[in-house]
Design a protein around this motif. Sequence first.
Motif, PDB file in Angstrom:
ATOM      1  N   VAL A 198     -10.079  -2.162   0.753  1.00  0.00           N
ATOM      2  CA  VAL A 198      -8.884  -1.467   1.629  1.00  0.00           C
ATOM      3  C   VAL A 198      -7.414  -2.158   1.348  1.00  0.00           C
ATOM      4  O   VAL A 198      -6.726  -1.067   1.563  1.00  0.00           O
ATOM      5  CB  VAL A 198      -8.794  -2.821   2.851  1.00  0.00           C
ATOM      6  CG1 VAL A 198      -8.551  -4.041   2.474  1.00  0.00           C
ATOM      7  CG2 VAL A 198      -8.361  -2.109   4.606  1.00  0.00           C
ATOM      8  N   GLU A 199      -6.898  -2.608   0.228  1.00  0.00           N
ATOM      9  CA  GLU A 199      -5.537  -2.206  -0.202  1.00  0.00           C
ATOM     10  C   GLU A 199      -5.367  -1.320  -1.266  1.00  0.00           C
ATOM     11  O   GLU A 199      -4.709  -1.128  -0.994  1.00  0.00           O
ATOM     12  CB  GLU A 199      -5.156  -3.983  -1.284  1.00  0.00           C
ATOM     13  CG  GLU A 199      -5.411  -5.204  -0.676  1.00  0.00           C
ATOM     14  CD  GLU A 199      -5.201  -6.874  -0.945  1.00  0.00           C
ATOM     15  OE1 GLU A 199      -4.347  -7.275  -0.695  1.00  0.00           O
ATOM     16  OE2 GLU A 199      -6.289  -6.448  -1.927  1.00  0.00           O
ATOM     17  N   ILE A 200      -6.308  -0.736  -2.295  1.00  0.00           N
ATOM     18  CA  ILE A 200      -6.886   0.540  -2.561  1.00  0.00           C
ATOM     19  C   ILE A 200      -6.502   1.219  -1.535  1.00  0.00           C
ATOM     20  O   ILE A 200      -5.764   2.881  -2.397  1.00  0.00           O
ATOM     21  CB  ILE A 200      -7.644   0.780  -3.849  1.00  0.00           C
ATOM     22  CG1 ILE A 200      -7.711  -1.050  -4.613  1.00  0.00           C
ATOM     23  CG2 ILE A 200      -8.084   2.327  -3.841  1.00  0.00           C
ATOM     24  CD1 ILE A 200      -9.354  -0.252  -5.242  1.00  0.00           C
ATOM     25  N   ASP A 201      -6.940   1.241  -1.060  1.00  0.00           N
ATOM     26  CA  ASP A 201      -7.083   2.131   0.548  1.00  0.00           C
ATOM     27  C   ASP A 201      -5.567   2.604   0.666  1.00  0.00           C
ATOM     28  O   ASP A 201      -5.011   3.266   1.137  1.00  0.00           O
ATOM     29  CB  ASP A 201      -8.106   2.337   1.497  1.00  0.00           C
ATOM     30  CG  ASP A 201      -9.522   2.958   1.466  1.00  0.00           C
ATOM     31  OD1 ASP A 201     -10.064   3.025   0.689  1.00  0.00           O
ATOM     32  OD2 ASP A 201     -10.158   1.684   1.964  1.00  0.00           O
ATOM     33  N   ALA A 202      -4.500   1.616   0.805  1.00  0.00           N
ATOM     34  CA  ALA A 202      -3.675   1.752   1.597  1.00  0.00           C
ATOM     35  C   ALA A 202      -2.700   2.278   0.842  1.00  0.00           C
ATOM     36  O   ALA A 202      -1.577   2.524   0.914  1.00  0.00           O
ATOM     37  CB  ALA A 202      -3.392   0.022   2.048  1.00  0.00           C
ATOM     38  N   LEU A 203      -3.184   1.529  -0.435  1.00  0.00           N
ATOM     39  CA  LEU A 203      -1.674   1.900  -1.741  1.00  0.00           C
ATOM     40  C   LEU A 203      -1.925   3.712  -2.283  1.00  0.00           C
ATOM     41  O   LEU A 203      -1.231   3.886  -1.506  1.00  0.00           O
ATOM     42  CB  LEU A 203      -2.390   1.246  -2.624  1.00  0.00           C
ATOM     43  CG  LEU A 203      -1.846   0.099  -3.029  1.00  0.00           C
ATOM     44  CD1 LEU A 203      -2.221  -1.247  -3.979  1.00  0.00           C
ATOM     45  CD2 LEU A 203      -0.145  -0.142  -2.871  1.00  0.00           C
TER      46      LEU A 203
END
Length: 336
Positions: free
Chosen positions: A276-281
């Motif tokens: 989810v952090e990759i998606d946000a970035l």
Amino acid sequence: MALLLLGGACAPRRAIIDAPAVFMAPRAPLPRCSLASAIESSLVARFDSHAVERVIASWRRMADGHVHDAALPGVERDPMLRQQANSYLEGLPVQLFHDAAQYEWAHALERHAAVVAEEFSAVLRAGDLEERANNPWAGLADIRDATTVAYGPEWRTLGLQDRGVWDEVNTRIFPKTTALLHESGVPCVEAFFAKMPAGSKIQPHSDGCNFHLTCHLGVVVPEGECALKVGDEEREWRNGKVMLFDTSVMHSARNDAAVDRYVLMMRVWHPDLKPVEIDALNWIFKCLDSPEILTAGVEQTDRETHNTVVPTTGMSRAERRKAERKAAKAAKKRRA
């Protein structure tokens, strides 16, 4: 990449960071509100705030001009044991070199390294790359702020992917290399061939981002005559071999040979990031490239671009960098 941000109601205090970084200016400013605050609001609206709290905190620090600067164990004996990052995500472990053998995508790159080397050499032998390619062998002045002098004026790149967007021209020139990057599942957000001229050095510097690692696949390497140093550890490049390392740590390089060195260079996601952090970035990257999506509605942004070759909105890498530098100067002038 030099960090460039547009001004606005919540303009960051620093417009240019002297080290390469990830978060860069958009192609056009958002009306009536600062880009930084608009992106933060979109992160809160689009994601579970708790799940991406590290990303939100990272974005706030970057927008405020904060630079993470931390000494690593042993810095008293080697000053290169230091991590510096203005695009900094808390909690990611620091490791100078990562074991590429842990990753299947790295194995795939090495298994098919000859394909990359043969295709690359064939393109060079054809002698028409300058006419065929999009922004071929961009130099320091084309892709970075002039203050990032560590790479030297002769350091050159030929881009395949830039911040998740695939170059539709250059990927057609290197179809086998591009296919390998897709099929091997490399978690990359940037991919390009990098040239280090004969007899040159890259001075100690940080790339300013800790949530990406840097990966090199040796393509044309004068073995035994060129090496990379990260922190206090130096390793030599090898043809067909992968090196995976953390360029938020101070690093330098040398090519003592009488011939140029070429590698396929990739920025990949740090393995300790949550999906989810990759998606946000990725969402931040999309907003920076196309800020109009912040007002057009998120339904227009559901199509992922990481595994698709897409147009670069009519702008070459050099044109985009030039526009970003111009925007940063304008923002700095407004704040003066």
